[in-house]
Design a protein around this motif. Structure first.
Motif, PDB file in Angstrom:
ATOM      1  N   LYS A 183       2.134 -87.461  11.365  1.00 12.43           N
ATOM      2  CA  LYS A 183       2.254 -86.709  12.608  1.00 12.43           C
ATOM      3  C   LYS A 183       2.685 -85.268  12.284  1.00 12.43           C
ATOM      4  O   LYS A 183       3.613 -85.037  11.543  1.00 12.43           O
ATOM      5  CB  LYS A 183       3.296 -87.359  13.520  1.00 12.43           C
ATOM      6  CG  LYS A 183       3.303 -86.820  14.941  1.00 12.43           C
ATOM      7  CD  LYS A 183       4.256 -87.612  15.824  1.00 12.43           C
ATOM      8  CE  LYS A 183       3.714 -88.985  16.113  1.00 12.43           C
ATOM      9  NZ  LYS A 183       4.592 -89.751  17.032  1.00 12.43           N
ATOM     10  N   THR A 237      -1.658 -85.581  23.342  1.00 10.39           N
ATOM     11  CA  THR A 237      -1.841 -84.308  22.631  1.00 10.39           C
ATOM     12  C   THR A 237      -1.450 -83.129  23.511  1.00 10.39           C
ATOM     13  O   THR A 237      -0.741 -82.208  23.068  1.00 10.39           O
ATOM     14  CB  THR A 237      -3.307 -84.152  22.167  1.00 10.39           C
ATOM     15  OG1 THR A 237      -3.649 -85.249  21.320  1.00 10.39           O
ATOM     16  CG2 THR A 237      -3.506 -82.854  21.408  1.00 10.39           C
ATOM     17  N   SER A 265       2.297 -82.952  24.000  1.00 13.50           N
ATOM     18  CA  SER A 265       2.929 -82.389  22.798  1.00 13.50           C
ATOM     19  C   SER A 265       2.772 -80.875  22.742  1.00 13.50           C
ATOM     20  O   SER A 265       3.675 -80.157  22.306  1.00 13.50           O
ATOM     21  CB  SER A 265       2.317 -83.001  21.534  1.00 13.50           C
ATOM     22  OG  SER A 265       2.460 -84.402  21.538  1.00 13.50           O
TER      23      SER A 265
END
Length: 396
Positions: free
Chosen positions: A238, A164, A167
C-alpha cells in the motif's frame, strides 16, 4: 474468547433461522444480533475477538469472493461486458460527488472533508450483495441475462474506486502533495494488477491440482491461504503499488472454474460448507462495529444526506444499464441491489477521526447510520425484488 465464539455460533444460527422463517434475509438477523451483543450493546463479545475482528471479517469475505469467482462463467461474463464496466464506476462516482456537495452545504464542512464522507458512503457492500447474488445464480434467477453476475462484477470494482478516491481526499486534507490525476490513474492499474495476480495464482493452482493428487479439502485450504496472502500483499505494498486484491481473489476462482471445471465445481461446494461458519463471523462482527448512539446524534441530517446520495446512485445505475436488454423491473432490481452498505463503512468509517480530521466524528456517525439504514433495507429489498422480478431460467 471461546465463550464469545460459542455465543456467536449458537445465537447466530438461531437468529438466522428465525429471520428466514419470517421470510427475511438471515443476514439481517445476524447484523441485528451483532449490534445487540457487540461493544455498543450488551458487550457480550470478548475484547480478544474484537481485536482480531477485521482479520476475521477479511477471511470471511475472502471465502465468499472465492465462491463468487467459482460461480462466474466466461459466457455470462461476455454478455455483461460494457454494462459491468459502467456499473463499476458511474453509480459510485454519482453518489460520492453528490454527497460531497450536499454534505459540505448541510454540515458546514469543507469540500475535502465532505469528499471523504462521500466516498466512504459510496462504497457498496460485497458482504451483503455477494451471498444474495450467489443464491440467485444457484437458483438460476436472471441467469439468462447474467443479472446477478453483472451485480457481482460491478460491485467488486465499485469499492476500488470508492476507497481510492477516499484516500485521495484524506491525503489532500493532510496537506500531502498529491497529484489527483495520478491517483485516479492508479484505479485502472489497481484493477489490472489485481486481475493479473489472480490469473497467475489461478493458473499455478490449476497446474498443482493437475500435477499432484490433493484432497479437495486441502485444495480449499490452499485456495484460502493463497487468497489471504494476496490481500496481505496489498497491505504490504500500500502506498507503493496499488492492487485490487479482492478482485484478484474472485479472478482465482474464475480461472480455476474456466481451466479445471470439475474441480472448480467441487471446490465451490466445499466453500459453501465453510461459508455457513464464515457468514456468522462476517455479519455479526460487522454488526458489532455499529455504534448506534453516535449515529443517532446526527440522525435526521445524516438520513437526508444518505437518501440524496442513494438517489444519485440510482440515477447512476440507470445510466449504466441504459441500452441493455433488461426490462424495467430488472433495472429496478439492479438499483435496489446497489443500495446495501456495510463492509467498507465498518472498515474505514473511523479512519478520518483517527487521522485527526475536524469532522471525523460526524463522518463516522453518518457512515454508521448508512450501515443501519441501508444494510437491512437493502438486503430485504434484494431478496424480495429478486424473488419477484427475476425469472427462473431453464438451462437447456
Amino acid at each position: 474468547m471461546a465463550l464469545s465464539l460459542s455465543l456467536i455460533i449458537i445465537l447466530g444460527l438461531i437468529f438466522n433461522k428465525v429471520f428466514e422463517k419470517m421470510k427475511l434475509p438471515g443476514l439481517l438477523g445476524m447484523l441485528i444480533l451483532g449490534v445487540t451483543i457487540g461493544p455498543f450493546g450488551f458487550n457480550f463479545i470478548s475484547e480478544d475477538i474484537l481485536n482480531i475482528s477485521s482479520d476475521l471479517r477479511k477471511i470471511a469475505l475472502i471465502v465468499i469472493l472465492l465462491r463468487a469467482g467459482l460461480g462466474i462463467e466466461r459466457e455470462t461474463l461476455n454478455k455483461i461486458g460494457i454494462p459491468a464496466v459502467k456499473m463499476s464506476c458511474i453509480p459510485g462516482l454519482c453518489e460520492g460527488f453528490t454527497i460531497m456537495f450536499v454534505g459540505s452545504y448541510l454540515l458546514g464542512i469543507s469540500k475535502i472533508e465532505a469528499g471523504m464522507l462521500g466516498f466512504i458512503i459510496a462504497a457498496v457492500s460485497p458482504a451483503v450483495i455477494v451471498p444474495q447474488m450467489l443464491n440467485f445464480i444457484n437458483d438460476k434467477r436472471g441467469y439468462d441475462k447474467g443479472i446477478p453476475t453483472l451485480i457481482l462484477a460491478g460491485a467488486s470494482i465499485d469499492d476500488v474506486f470508492a476507497i481510492t478516491l477516499f484516500s485521495t481526499f484524506l491525503g489532500l486534507y493532510g496537506g500531502k502533495n498529491i497529484n489527483i490525476f495520478s491517483k485516479i490513474f492508479e484505479i485502472p492499474i489497481s484493477i489490472l494488477l489485481g486481475i493479473l495476480l489472480g490469473f497467475i495464482a489461478g493458473i499455478v493452482m490449476v497446474f498443482l491440482f493437475n500435477k499432484f493428487h490433493i484432497r479437495d479439502t486441502k485444495k480449499v485450504l490452499i485456495l484460502i491461504g493463497v487468497a489471504i496472502l494476496m490481500t496481505s500483499l496489498e497491505d504490504v505494498l500500500k502506498g507503493i503499488i496499488p492492487i485490487a486484491s479482492l478482485l484478484g481473489v474472485m479472478t482465482i476462482g474464475f480461472v480455476i472454474l474456466e481451466k479445471y471445471s470439475n474441480v472448480g465445481k467441487r471446490l465451490s461446494q466445499k466453500l459453501n460448507k465453510i461459508w455457513v461458519f464464515a457468514e456468522l463471523l462476517l455479519f455479526i462482527l460487522v454488526g458489532a462495529q455499529v455504534n448506534i448512539h453516535v449515529a443517532l446524534h446526527f440522525g435526521l441530517i445524516g438520513f437526508v444526506i444518505i437518501f440524496i446520495g442513494l438517489i444519485a446512485r440510482s440515477i447512476g445505475v440507470f445510466i449504466s444499464i441504459k441500452g441493455t436488454n433488461l426490462i424495467l423491473k430488472e433495472k429496478l432490481f439492479c438499483i435496489i441491489a446497489y443500495v446495501p452498505k456495510a463492509t467498507v463503512q465498518a472498515a474505514i468509517g473511523a479512519v478520518p477521526l483517527s487521522a485527526g480530521v475536524d469532522s471525523g466524528e460526524v463522518i463516522l456517525a453518518i457512515a454508521v447510520l448508512a450501515i443501519i439504514i441501508t444494510a437491512p433495507l437493502g438486503a430485504l429489498g434484494v431478496k424480495l425484488a429478486g424473488e419477484k422480478w427475476l425469472t427462473v431460467d431453464i438451462i437447456k
